[in-house]
Scaffold this motif. Structure first.
Motif, PDB file in Angstrom:
ATOM      1  N   ALA A  31       0.832  -1.321   0.080  1.00  0.00           N
ATOM      2  CA  ALA A  31       0.024  -0.022   0.052  1.00  0.00           C
ATOM      3  C   ALA A  31       0.908   1.185  -0.077  1.00  0.00           C
ATOM      4  O   ALA A  31       0.582   2.374  -0.417  1.00  0.00           O
ATOM      5  CB  ALA A  31      -0.813   0.147   1.262  1.00  0.00           C
ATOM      6  N   ASP A  32       2.086   1.328   0.681  1.00  0.00           N
ATOM      7  CA  ASP A  32       2.841   2.511   0.599  1.00  0.00           C
ATOM      8  C   ASP A  32       3.884   2.514  -0.640  1.00  0.00           C
ATOM      9  O   ASP A  32       4.741   3.080  -0.617  1.00  0.00           O
ATOM     10  CB  ASP A  32       3.521   2.522   2.095  1.00  0.00           C
ATOM     11  N   GLY A  33       3.998   1.357  -1.497  1.00  0.00           N
ATOM     12  CA  GLY A  33       4.662   1.279  -2.651  1.00  0.00           C
ATOM     13  C   GLY A  33       4.557   2.361  -3.671  1.00  0.00           C
ATOM     14  O   GLY A  33       3.470   3.147  -3.583  1.00  0.00           O
ATOM     15  N   HIS A  34       5.527   2.652  -4.430  1.00  0.00           N
ATOM     16  CA  HIS A  34       5.399   3.802  -5.339  1.00  0.00           C
ATOM     17  C   HIS A  34       4.648   3.415  -6.648  1.00  0.00           C
ATOM     18  O   HIS A  34       5.072   2.381  -7.253  1.00  0.00           O
ATOM     19  CB  HIS A  34       6.667   4.288  -5.934  1.00  0.00           C
ATOM     20  N   ILE A  35       3.397   4.210  -7.150  1.00  0.00           N
ATOM     21  CA  ILE A  35       2.847   3.804  -8.310  1.00  0.00           C
ATOM     22  C   ILE A  35       3.837   4.276  -9.266  1.00  0.00           C
ATOM     23  O   ILE A  35       4.382   5.373  -9.170  1.00  0.00           O
ATOM     24  CB  ILE A  35       1.481   4.371  -8.327  1.00  0.00           C
ATOM     25  N   LEU A 181      11.990  -3.762  -4.796  1.00  0.00           N
ATOM     26  CA  LEU A 181      11.507  -5.093  -5.370  1.00  0.00           C
ATOM     27  C   LEU A 181      12.716  -5.580  -6.590  1.00  0.00           C
ATOM     28  O   LEU A 181      13.256  -4.712  -7.232  1.00  0.00           O
ATOM     29  CB  LEU A 181      10.225  -4.974  -6.116  1.00  0.00           C
ATOM     30  N   PRO A 182      12.731  -6.956  -7.006  1.00  0.00           N
ATOM     31  CA  PRO A 182      13.535  -7.300  -7.875  1.00  0.00           C
ATOM     32  C   PRO A 182      13.054  -7.016  -9.131  1.00  0.00           C
ATOM     33  O   PRO A 182      11.897  -6.833  -9.734  1.00  0.00           O
ATOM     34  CB  PRO A 182      13.216  -8.869  -7.704  1.00  0.00           C
ATOM     35  N   ALA A 183      14.002  -6.314  -9.995  1.00  0.00           N
ATOM     36  CA  ALA A 183      13.493  -5.776 -11.288  1.00  0.00           C
ATOM     37  C   ALA A 183      14.255  -6.320 -12.427  1.00  0.00           C
ATOM     38  O   ALA A 183      14.238  -7.542 -12.642  1.00  0.00           O
ATOM     39  CB  ALA A 183      13.871  -4.204 -11.308  1.00  0.00           C
ATOM     40  N   LEU A 184      15.177  -5.807 -13.234  1.00  0.00           N
ATOM     41  CA  LEU A 184      15.826  -6.314 -14.281  1.00  0.00           C
ATOM     42  C   LEU A 184      17.055  -7.366 -13.678  1.00  0.00           C
ATOM     43  O   LEU A 184      17.623  -6.947 -12.782  1.00  0.00           O
ATOM     44  CB  LEU A 184      16.526  -5.446 -14.840  1.00  0.00           C
ATOM     45  N   PRO A 185      16.947  -8.612 -14.323  1.00  0.00           N
ATOM     46  CA  PRO A 185      18.055  -9.510 -13.782  1.00  0.00           C
ATOM     47  C   PRO A 185      19.510  -9.034 -14.049  1.00  0.00           C
ATOM     48  O   PRO A 185      19.587  -8.783 -15.395  1.00  0.00           O
ATOM     49  CB  PRO A 185      17.611 -10.914 -14.438  1.00  0.00           C
ATOM     50  N   LEU A 186      20.333  -8.902 -13.288  1.00  0.00           N
ATOM     51  CA  LEU A 186      21.620  -8.563 -13.472  1.00  0.00           C
ATOM     52  C   LEU A 186      22.580  -9.730 -12.753  1.00  0.00           C
ATOM     53  O   LEU A 186      22.228 -10.178 -12.043  1.00  0.00           O
ATOM     54  CB  LEU A 186      22.038  -7.204 -12.760  1.00  0.00           C
ATOM     55  N   PRO A 187      23.639  -9.828 -13.757  1.00  0.00           N
ATOM     56  CA  PRO A 187      24.060  -9.314 -14.859  1.00  0.00           C
ATOM     57  C   PRO A 187      23.125  -9.290 -16.011  1.00  0.00           C
ATOM     58  O   PRO A 187      22.347 -10.514 -16.037  1.00  0.00           O
ATOM     59  CB  PRO A 187      25.580  -9.529 -15.136  1.00  0.00           C
ATOM     60  N   LEU A 188      22.923  -8.358 -16.634  1.00  0.00           N
ATOM     61  CA  LEU A 188      22.081  -8.503 -17.837  1.00  0.00           C
ATOM     62  C   LEU A 188      22.432  -9.531 -18.967  1.00  0.00           C
ATOM     63  O   LEU A 188      23.819  -9.758 -19.217  1.00  0.00           O
ATOM     64  CB  LEU A 188      22.111  -7.147 -18.742  1.00  0.00           C
ATOM     65  N   PRO A 189      21.589 -10.587 -19.230  1.00  0.00           N
ATOM     66  CA  PRO A 189      21.883 -11.670 -20.189  1.00  0.00           C
ATOM     67  C   PRO A 189      22.283 -11.108 -21.327  1.00  0.00           C
ATOM     68  O   PRO A 189      21.554 -10.002 -21.876  1.00  0.00           O
ATOM     69  CB  PRO A 189      20.522 -12.317 -20.339  1.00  0.00           C
TER      70      PRO A 189
END
Length: 193
Positions: A31-35, A181-189
């Motif tokens: 609920a307090d996360g950024h939209i 939150l997990p976003a882009l998997p790094l290292p970038l494939p």
């Protein structure tokens, strides 16, 4: 004034494909996360796959909020506004999935984007429509489209795939969202196609 549609019919598809810009909206479950609300452009970066499915290219930038939210809960809304011609706003509420470069579906999906593929493509966002609606758009102003900005494509186009991967790793909100939150998997494939 508004109308619900059970599919992306020929008229809606034509409207969507004619617009030079669209917007994506996502949010975390907290609920307090950024939209997040993002403009998307660049000709050839959005395709209507069928009457219930769309996809767009996700390019490198300063963050990866959409990817993080989609990975967490899949909720997304896409919106197009008519800035020329008859007034109209189309919204597609759906479930989305981020398809990354190391996914077996990457080659087929990236092949759908004939005009805008490049080294800065880091994911394809596939959206399955759950609610399709259009409304009047009477308050949307008339605006004149003057053309594509080329800075983004030129900036990313100067980078090798290795340089682009390094660029992604240096950004604060690429591997994780502003809410952690997990976003882009790094290292970038690396790109295989």
């Amino acid at each position: 004034m508004g109308k619900l549609h059970d599919r992306i019919d020929t008229r809606l598809r034509a409207f969507i494909e004619e617009q030079p810009i669209f917007f994506t909206a996502t949010a975390p479950l907290a609920a307090d996360g950024h939209i997040n609300l993002s403009p998307k452009g660049r000709k050839g970066t959005l395709v209507v796959i069928d009457e219930e499915t769309l996809a767009y290219l996700d390019f490198g930038g300063s963050g990866a909020e959409t990817i993080a939210h989609v990975r967490e809960n899949g909720r997304i809304t896409l919106m197009w506004c008519a800035f020329t011609g008859p007034p109209n706003i189309v919204r597609i509420h759906g479930e989305a999935e981020a398809v990354f470069r190391d996914d077996p579906r990457w080659a087929e999906l990236i092949g759908l984007f004939t005009e805008a593929d490049g080294p800065g493509a880091r994911a394809v966002i596939v959206v399955h429509a759950k609610r399709i609606a259009d409304v009047c758009g009477y308050a949307v102003p008339f605006m004149e489209y003057q053309g594509e900005r080329t800075l983004h494509a030129e900036f990313l186009g100067r980078k090798t795939d290795e340089e682009f991967a390094e660029y992604c790793e240096k950004k604060d909100f690429i591997g994780v969202s502003v809410d952690g939150l997990p976003a882009l998997p790094l290292p970038l494939p690396p790109r295989t196609v």
